[in-house]
Design a protein around this motif. Structure first.
Motif, PDB file in Angstrom:
ATOM      1  N   THR A   1      -6.344   7.464   7.837  1.00  0.00           N
ATOM      2  CA  THR A   1      -6.017   6.129   7.375  1.00  0.00           C
ATOM      3  C   THR A   1      -4.612   6.100   6.777  1.00  0.00           C
ATOM      4  O   THR A   1      -4.137   7.106   6.246  1.00  0.00           O
ATOM      5  CB  THR A   1      -7.047   5.648   6.335  1.00  0.00           C
ATOM      6  OG1 THR A   1      -6.692   4.349   5.886  1.00  0.00           O
ATOM      7  CG2 THR A   1      -7.131   6.576   5.134  1.00  0.00           C
TER       8      THR A   1
ATOM      9  N   PRO B   1      -9.135  12.678   6.241  1.00  0.00           N
ATOM     10  CA  PRO B   1     -10.258  13.026   5.362  1.00  0.00           C
ATOM     11  C   PRO B   1     -10.633  14.499   5.484  1.00  0.00           C
ATOM     12  O   PRO B   1     -10.602  15.073   6.576  1.00  0.00           O
ATOM     13  CB  PRO B   1     -11.386  12.117   5.857  1.00  0.00           C
ATOM     14  CG  PRO B   1     -11.023  11.758   7.250  1.00  0.00           C
ATOM     15  CD  PRO B   1      -9.525  11.801   7.336  1.00  0.00           C
TER      16      PRO B   1
ATOM     17  N   ASP C   1      -9.632  15.055  -1.595  1.00  0.00           N
ATOM     18  CA  ASP C   1     -10.468  14.365  -0.614  1.00  0.00           C
ATOM     19  C   ASP C   1      -9.765  14.183   0.732  1.00  0.00           C
ATOM     20  O   ASP C   1     -10.414  14.042   1.760  1.00  0.00           O
ATOM     21  CB  ASP C   1     -10.856  12.981  -1.150  1.00  0.00           C
ATOM     22  CG  ASP C   1     -11.562  13.078  -2.487  1.00  0.00           C
ATOM     23  OD1 ASP C   1     -12.611  13.753  -2.551  1.00  0.00           O
ATOM     24  OD2 ASP C   1     -11.065  12.489  -3.475  1.00  0.00           O
ATOM     25  N   TYR C   2      -8.423  14.147   0.701  1.00  0.00           N
ATOM     26  CA  TYR C   2      -7.626  13.869   1.903  1.00  0.00           C
ATOM     27  C   TYR C   2      -6.428  14.808   1.976  1.00  0.00           C
ATOM     28  O   TYR C   2      -5.923  15.273   0.954  1.00  0.00           O
ATOM     29  CB  TYR C   2      -7.091  12.430   1.890  1.00  0.00           C
ATOM     30  CG  TYR C   2      -8.156  11.399   2.149  1.00  0.00           C
ATOM     31  CD1 TYR C   2      -8.322  10.841   3.413  1.00  0.00           C
ATOM     32  CD2 TYR C   2      -9.006  10.985   1.134  1.00  0.00           C
ATOM     33  CE1 TYR C   2      -9.315   9.908   3.660  1.00  0.00           C
ATOM     34  CE2 TYR C   2     -10.001  10.040   1.372  1.00  0.00           C
ATOM     35  CZ  TYR C   2     -10.148   9.511   2.637  1.00  0.00           C
ATOM     36  OH  TYR C   2     -11.130   8.593   2.890  1.00  0.00           O
TER      37      TYR C   2
ATOM     38  N   TYR D   1      -3.332   9.762   5.764  1.00  0.00           N
ATOM     39  CA  TYR D   1      -4.327  10.549   5.045  1.00  0.00           C
ATOM     40  C   TYR D   1      -5.475  10.941   5.971  1.00  0.00           C
ATOM     41  O   TYR D   1      -6.164  10.085   6.524  1.00  0.00           O
ATOM     42  CB  TYR D   1      -4.854   9.744   3.862  1.00  0.00           C
ATOM     43  CG  TYR D   1      -3.741   9.309   2.931  1.00  0.00           C
ATOM     44  CD1 TYR D   1      -3.290  10.140   1.920  1.00  0.00           C
ATOM     45  CD2 TYR D   1      -3.113   8.074   3.099  1.00  0.00           C
ATOM     46  CE1 TYR D   1      -2.247   9.757   1.085  1.00  0.00           C
ATOM     47  CE2 TYR D   1      -2.072   7.681   2.269  1.00  0.00           C
ATOM     48  CZ  TYR D   1      -1.648   8.528   1.262  1.00  0.00           C
ATOM     49  OH  TYR D   1      -0.620   8.146   0.441  1.00  0.00           O
TER      50      TYR D   1
ATOM     51  N   SER E   1      -3.872   4.171   4.256  1.00  0.00           N
ATOM     52  CA  SER E   1      -4.011   3.840   2.840  1.00  0.00           C
ATOM     53  C   SER E   1      -5.015   4.778   2.194  1.00  0.00           C
ATOM     54  O   SER E   1      -6.143   4.915   2.675  1.00  0.00           O
ATOM     55  CB  SER E   1      -4.529   2.411   2.666  1.00  0.00           C
ATOM     56  OG  SER E   1      -3.633   1.496   3.239  1.00  0.00           O
ATOM     57  N   LEU E   2      -4.613   5.420   1.117  1.00  0.00           N
ATOM     58  CA  LEU E   2      -5.516   6.297   0.384  1.00  0.00           C
ATOM     59  C   LEU E   2      -6.565   5.446  -0.323  1.00  0.00           C
ATOM     60  O   LEU E   2      -6.222   4.563  -1.108  1.00  0.00           O
ATOM     61  CB  LEU E   2      -4.740   7.134  -0.636  1.00  0.00           C
ATOM     62  CG  LEU E   2      -5.557   8.148  -1.432  1.00  0.00           C
ATOM     63  CD1 LEU E   2      -6.136   9.223  -0.503  1.00  0.00           C
ATOM     64  CD2 LEU E   2      -4.673   8.797  -2.492  1.00  0.00           C
ATOM     65  N   PRO E   3      -7.843   5.656  -0.022  1.00  0.00           N
ATOM     66  CA  PRO E   3      -8.889   4.870  -0.676  1.00  0.00           C
ATOM     67  C   PRO E   3      -8.859   5.020  -2.198  1.00  0.00           C
ATOM     68  O   PRO E   3      -8.535   6.089  -2.719  1.00  0.00           O
ATOM     69  CB  PRO E   3     -10.188   5.444  -0.095  1.00  0.00           C
ATOM     70  CG  PRO E   3      -9.779   6.028   1.216  1.00  0.00           C
ATOM     71  CD  PRO E   3      -8.388   6.556   0.987  1.00  0.00           C
ATOM     72  N   SER E   4      -9.198   3.956  -2.888  1.00  0.00           N
ATOM     73  CA  SER E   4      -9.203   3.932  -4.346  1.00  0.00           C
ATOM     74  C   SER E   4     -10.079   5.051  -4.908  1.00  0.00           C
ATOM     75  O   SER E   4     -11.183   5.293  -4.429  1.00  0.00           O
ATOM     76  CB  SER E   4      -9.728   2.564  -4.814  1.00  0.00           C
ATOM     77  OG  SER E   4      -9.780   2.534  -6.212  1.00  0.00           O
TER      78      SER E   4
ATOM     79  N   LYS F   1      -9.629   8.217  -4.724  1.00  0.00           N
ATOM     80  CA  LYS F   1      -9.590   9.466  -3.966  1.00  0.00           C
ATOM     81  C   LYS F   1      -8.284  10.203  -4.232  1.00  0.00           C
ATOM     82  O   LYS F   1      -7.291   9.619  -4.644  1.00  0.00           O
ATOM     83  CB  LYS F   1      -9.737   9.200  -2.462  1.00  0.00           C
ATOM     84  CG  LYS F   1     -11.044   8.519  -2.092  1.00  0.00           C
ATOM     85  CD  LYS F   1     -12.229   9.395  -2.428  1.00  0.00           C
ATOM     86  CE  LYS F   1     -13.533   8.741  -2.023  1.00  0.00           C
ATOM     87  NZ  LYS F   1     -14.695   9.562  -2.339  1.00  0.00           N
TER      88      LYS F   1
END
Length: 123
Positions: free
Chosen positions: A87, A67, A35-36, A65, A89-92, A94
């Motif tokens: 971002t 996208p 995803d990233y 990260y 922080s890597l989103p939960s 992902k």
């Protein structure tokens, strides 16, 4: 055809096949399953750093990260270039692709390539 000549041809074909496999995923428009794109960034200058700076030093360096989209490529900057649009922080839930060429690359989600936190493509 002699046995020696045939063996030489087989070795040559094997070398070419191995080289082609090692290059898969390099260059513009490479597809990954994540995803990233995970790259190292200087937190004060917002410029890309070599991944080793995040692996070994911390401090001013942090993972960043970007996208990835399946419909268009994401330009991942080269080391020394400004980084934005992502971002820290890597989103939960992902996944992130690491090991992206330090020379920069265009990356698209989908297609071939590694997946998860590890993976890689260079070039």
């Amino acid at each position: 055809m002699s046995v020696r000549r045939r063996a030489s041809r087989v070795v040559s074909i094997g070398v070419v096949a191995a080289l082609a496999a090692s290059l898969t995923g390099c260059g513009e428009g490479s597809g990954v399953d994540s995803d990233y794109a995970k790259i190292c960034r200087d937190n004060s200058t917002q410029k890309r750093l070599p991944d080793d700076d995040c692996n070994n030093h911390g401090g001013h360096a942090g993972w960043y990260y970007l996208p990835l989209s399946g419909s268009r490529s994401t330009k991942v900057p080269a080391v020394g270039d400004a980084v934005s649009g992502g971002t820290a922080s890597l989103p939960s839930g992902k996944t992130a692709e690491s090991g992206i060429s330090s020379r920069g690359s265009s990356v698209t989600k989908g297609g071939f390539g590694g997946s998860g936190e590890h993976g890689g493509f260079g070039g």
